[in-house]
Design a protein around this motif. Structure first.
Motif, mmCIF file in Angstrom:
data_model
loop_
_atom_site.group_PDB
_atom_site.id
_atom_site.type_symbol
_atom_site.label_atom_id
_atom_site.label_comp_id
_atom_site.label_asym_id
_atom_site.label_seq_id
_atom_site.Cartn_x
_atom_site.Cartn_y
_atom_site.Cartn_z
ATOM 1 N N LEU A 43 0.845 -1.194 0.000
ATOM 2 C CA LEU A 43 0.000 0.000 0.000
ATOM 3 C C LEU A 43 0.879 1.243 0.000
ATOM 4 C CD1 LEU A 43 -2.533 -1.071 2.803
ATOM 5 C CD2 LEU A 43 -2.651 -1.553 0.338
ATOM 6 N N PHE A 44 0.690 2.103 -1.005
ATOM 7 C CA PHE A 44 1.458 3.348 -1.095
ATOM 8 C C PHE A 44 0.447 4.487 -1.149
ATOM 9 C CE2 PHE A 44 5.252 5.482 -3.476
ATOM 10 C CZ PHE A 44 5.553 6.183 -2.322
ATOM 11 N N THR A 45 0.258 5.144 -0.009
ATOM 12 C CA THR A 45 -0.909 6.004 0.185
ATOM 13 C C THR A 45 -0.586 7.490 0.297
ATOM 14 O OG1 THR A 45 -0.730 5.493 2.559
ATOM 15 C CG2 THR A 45 -2.275 4.178 1.263
ATOM 16 N N SER A 46 0.623 7.897 -0.073
ATOM 17 C CA SER A 46 1.008 9.302 0.060
ATOM 18 C C SER A 46 0.210 10.203 -0.879
ATOM 19 C CB SER A 46 2.497 9.470 -0.244
ATOM 20 O OG SER A 46 3.297 8.743 0.658
ATOM 21 N N ASN A 47 0.255 11.510 -0.581
ATOM 22 C CA ASN A 47 -0.397 12.487 -1.450
ATOM 23 C C ASN A 47 0.641 13.168 -2.345
ATOM 24 O OD1 ASN A 47 0.914 14.451 0.124
ATOM 25 N ND2 ASN A 47 -0.893 14.883 1.364
ATOM 26 N N TYR A 48 0.299 14.338 -2.901
ATOM 27 C CA TYR A 48 1.170 15.043 -3.841
ATOM 28 C C TYR A 48 2.509 15.477 -3.240
ATOM 29 C CZ TYR A 48 -2.849 15.607 -6.982
ATOM 30 O OH TYR A 48 -3.904 15.385 -7.820
ATOM 31 N N LEU A 49 2.600 15.504 -1.918
ATOM 32 C CA LEU A 49 3.839 15.954 -1.291
ATOM 33 C C LEU A 49 4.946 14.903 -1.371
ATOM 34 C CD1 LEU A 49 2.389 17.799 1.840
ATOM 35 C CD2 LEU A 49 3.232 18.806 -0.290
ATOM 36 N N GLU A 50 4.614 13.707 -1.839
ATOM 37 C CA GLU A 50 5.616 12.649 -2.035
ATOM 38 C C GLU A 50 6.263 12.869 -3.400
ATOM 39 O OE1 GLU A 50 7.828 10.136 -0.583
ATOM 40 O OE2 GLU A 50 5.928 9.489 0.308
ATOM 41 N N GLY A 51 7.477 13.465 -3.393
ATOM 42 C CA GLY A 51 8.107 13.856 -4.650
ATOM 43 C C GLY A 51 8.378 12.696 -5.584
ATOM 44 N N TRP A 52 8.942 11.616 -5.061
ATOM 45 C CA TRP A 52 9.177 10.411 -5.870
ATOM 46 C C TRP A 52 8.569 9.206 -5.164
ATOM 47 C CZ3 TRP A 52 10.146 8.950 -10.627
ATOM 48 C CH2 TRP A 52 10.505 7.616 -10.872
ATOM 49 N N GLY A 53 9.271 8.647 -4.181
ATOM 50 C CA GLY A 53 8.761 7.482 -3.462
ATOM 51 C C GLY A 53 9.452 6.204 -3.887
ATOM 52 N N ALA A 54 10.715 6.027 -3.441
ATOM 53 C CA ALA A 54 11.514 4.878 -3.890
ATOM 54 C C ALA A 54 10.983 3.543 -3.383
ATOM 55 C CB ALA A 54 12.971 5.058 -3.460
ATOM 56 N N VAL A 55 10.109 3.565 -2.363
ATOM 57 C CA VAL A 55 9.509 2.295 -1.933
ATOM 58 C C VAL A 55 8.677 1.685 -3.056
ATOM 59 C CG1 VAL A 55 9.486 2.729 0.555
ATOM 60 C CG2 VAL A 55 7.558 3.501 -0.854
ATOM 61 N N LEU A 56 8.253 2.515 -4.014
ATOM 62 C CA LEU A 56 7.515 1.969 -5.154
ATOM 63 C C LEU A 56 8.440 1.103 -6.008
ATOM 64 C CD1 LEU A 56 4.898 1.755 -6.739
ATOM 65 C CD2 LEU A 56 5.532 3.828 -7.975
ATOM 66 N N ASN A 57 9.639 1.615 -6.323
ATOM 67 C CA ASN A 57 10.616 0.800 -7.058
ATOM 68 C C ASN A 57 10.858 -0.522 -6.334
ATOM 69 O OD1 ASN A 57 11.247 3.770 -7.220
ATOM 70 N ND2 ASN A 57 12.659 3.116 -8.828
ATOM 71 N N GLU A 58 11.084 -0.428 -5.024
ATOM 72 C CA GLU A 58 11.475 -1.600 -4.240
ATOM 73 C C GLU A 58 10.349 -2.622 -4.144
ATOM 74 O OE1 GLU A 58 14.671 0.548 -1.240
ATOM 75 O OE2 GLU A 58 12.533 0.769 -0.864
ATOM 76 N N SER A 59 9.130 -2.152 -3.927
ATOM 77 C CA SER A 59 8.009 -3.091 -3.809
ATOM 78 C C SER A 59 7.686 -3.730 -5.156
ATOM 79 C CB SER A 59 6.777 -2.386 -3.233
ATOM 80 O OG SER A 59 6.381 -1.290 -4.033
ATOM 81 N N MET A 60 7.814 -2.972 -6.247
ATOM 82 C CA MET A 60 7.603 -3.549 -7.577
ATOM 83 C C MET A 60 8.691 -4.568 -7.895
ATOM 84 S SD MET A 60 6.359 -0.138 -9.690
ATOM 85 C CE MET A 60 6.047 -0.977 -11.261
ATOM 86 N N ASN A 61 9.936 -4.252 -7.544
ATOM 87 C CA ASN A 61 11.027 -5.202 -7.739
ATOM 88 C C ASN A 61 10.799 -6.479 -6.931
ATOM 89 O OD1 ASN A 61 14.476 -5.376 -6.687
ATOM 90 N ND2 ASN A 61 13.568 -6.320 -8.481
ATOM 91 N N SER A 62 10.082 -6.359 -5.809
ATOM 92 C CA SER A 62 9.777 -7.513 -4.960
ATOM 93 C C SER A 62 8.499 -8.225 -5.392
ATOM 94 C CB SER A 62 9.655 -7.062 -3.498
ATOM 95 O OG SER A 62 10.844 -6.424 -3.063
ATOM 96 N N ALA A 63 7.975 -7.856 -6.567
ATOM 97 C CA ALA A 63 6.793 -8.497 -7.166
ATOM 98 C C ALA A 63 5.553 -8.383 -6.293
ATOM 99 C CB ALA A 63 7.083 -9.959 -7.517
ATOM 100 N N CYS A 64 5.436 -7.260 -5.578
ATOM 101 C CA CYS A 64 4.196 -6.987 -4.851
ATOM 102 C C CYS A 64 3.148 -6.451 -5.828
ATOM 103 C CB CYS A 64 4.424 -5.930 -3.771
ATOM 104 S SG CYS A 64 5.543 -6.410 -2.448
ATOM 105 N N ALA A 65 1.892 -6.739 -5.540
ATOM 106 C CA ALA A 65 0.798 -6.056 -6.225
ATOM 107 C C ALA A 65 0.590 -4.738 -5.489
ATOM 108 C CB ALA A 65 -0.465 -6.899 -6.183
ATOM 109 N N VAL A 66 0.824 -3.627 -6.179
ATOM 110 C CA VAL A 66 0.829 -2.312 -5.539
ATOM 111 C C VAL A 66 -0.510 -1.610 -5.744
ATOM 112 C CG1 VAL A 66 1.913 -0.030 -5.517
ATOM 113 C CG2 VAL A 66 3.321 -2.077 -5.863
ATOM 114 N N VAL A 67 -0.989 -0.980 -4.670
ATOM 115 C CA VAL A 67 -2.109 -0.046 -4.764
ATOM 116 C C VAL A 67 -1.556 1.314 -4.364
ATOM 117 C CG1 VAL A 67 -4.425 0.564 -3.991
ATOM 118 C CG2 VAL A 67 -3.758 -1.846 -4.144
ATOM 119 N N ALA A 68 -1.598 2.286 -5.280
ATOM 120 C CA ALA A 68 -0.914 3.561 -5.052
ATOM 121 C C ALA A 68 -1.777 4.744 -5.464
ATOM 122 C CB ALA A 68 0.402 3.595 -5.834
#
Length: 398
Positions: free
Chosen positions: A268-293
């Protein structure tokens, strides 16, 4: 070619690509850190590797040497630098400069109307629109912000952060994600990881846990991190009687966070517009998670195509977020397909080695007087996406 990157500090999101550049360029590559890292990030384990990096120089310890290097290098990439005095000498000398920037107007593009702000933006950016200055956009809405001030026309490119990438046998990885409850039924593992800040909306995770419990779904939510909302989140967990369904793990090292991702079905990646990038997205996708963002996160429109390698909800719409999570917990096949495609996105394009190779090629072109963008991914032309259009952009057909 002598290439130097200058940033406020180096962290584990930047080290892998920097190390790839060092492998290509050797002593002709340097990373200059201009200030010590903030204490809360040190507590998260972000600064543990820097003493062993052969290419790292600390400006605050060797200012003269670093200043000379910033002028003498063939190309310098400046990112995360608020003090323009580091950059001005090179700009005034007409030398090649690459800026790597997050958003100018995270809190709203309406702020662009400020006369004082526009004057400063002209001094720092717009006046160099015809100079050899190029912009790497750390997020999907950066190009839109810079378009407002008419800076870097036709010189804005997709970029981001490139944390460590791991290669997996996906079948083995999906077996690690298989968890059973006490009755022997599938227990869906859900992960939220980050600092417990208002802009990141960790309360969405607790609220979805409450909802899934009412729906009678077998799941477990791991909350990794800490911060100002810690006490509130724990109170919510007790109030909703979720002690068995939710575990708080506190701050964890980057290595341990990746272990949680490797065992999670859903991130779960639930940040708003203040999240400039969000490298946890790269990491969770690399870990083959199904992401909801949420679509307001800078990395989301660059990395996720909704329904193909992740699910995107409109920023602030909790009900849509809830429905997407419910859809995933009920559909194992969809979880795995999104996870596979997410993994391929990172392995194919958005990884440190590919980014380093593309930056190297791009810089070689600049030295020969050519601007050669990639067709897609890092260092392709950054589309001008206003924050209001980001949600729609993730629904595009590619």
């Amino acid at each position: 070619m002598k290439l130097t990157i200058v940033s406020n500090y180096i962290n584990h999101h930047q080290i892998p690509m920097a190390s790839e550049l060092y492998a290509k360029l050797g002593e002709n590559f340097t990373f200059i850190q201009t200030q010590p890292m903030e204490e809360d990030r040190v507590k998260m384990g972000w600064g543990s590797e820097i003493s062993s990096l052969p290419y790292l120089k600390l400006y605050y310890e060797r200012p003269q040497e670093c200043a000379e290097l910033m002028m003498d290098s063939d190309i310098v990439v400046f990112g995360g630098i608020e003090d323009e005095s580091y950059i001005k000498p090179r700009l005034q000398a007409g030398k090649i400069v690459i800026r790597a920037s997050e958003r100018l107007y995270r809190e709203g593009q309406w702020k662009a109307i400020s006369p004082r702000g526009l004057k400063k933006k002209h001094e720092d950016h717009t006046q160099y629109k015809d100079a050899p200055v190029y912009l790497l956009c750390h997020g999907a809405y950066v190009a839109s912000d810079f378009q407002i001030i008419k800076a870097y026309p036709n010189k804005k490119f997709k970029w981001g952060y490139f944390p460590e990438v791991k290669e997996y046998n996906l079948e083995s990885l999906f077996l690690r994600k298989l968890h059973l409850d006490e009755q022997g039924n599938t227990c869906v593992r859900i992960l939220w990881a980050g600092r417990f800040l208002k802009l990141k909306h960790p309360e969405y995770a607790i609220n979805i846990a409450r909802y899934l419990t009412k729906e009678g779904i077998s799941f477990h939510l791991d909350m990794v991190g800490g911060g100002e909302m810690d006490e509130k989140l724990r109170r919510m967990t007790k109030k909703y009687h979720l002690d068995q369904e939710v575990t708080f793990h506190g701050y964890q090292s980057p290595k341990n966070v990746r272990r949680f991702m490797e065992e999670a079905d859903i991130f779960l990646f639930t940040s708003n517009y203040l999240e400039g990038w969000g490298a946890v997205l790269n990491e969770s996708m690399n870990s083959a998670c199904a992401v909801v963002a949420g679509h307001g996160i800078g990395a989301v429109p660059f990395l996720i195509q909704d329904g193909k390698n992740g699910l995107v909800y409109k920023n602030g719409r909790y009900e849509e977020f809830r429905d997407e999570v419910l859809r995933l917990v009920k559909d194992e096949k969809l979880r795995q397909e999104l996870g596979r495609q997410a993994y391929e996105t990172i392995i194919r394009e958005w990884n440190p080695r590919e980014a380093a190779n593309r930056l190297y090629t791009f810089c070689e072109g600049l030295l020969e007087g050519q601007v050669i963008p990639q067709e897609s991914g890092p260092l392709s032309i950054a589309p001008v996406i206003s924050p209001k259009k980001g949600y729609q952009y993730t629904k595009r057909e590619v």
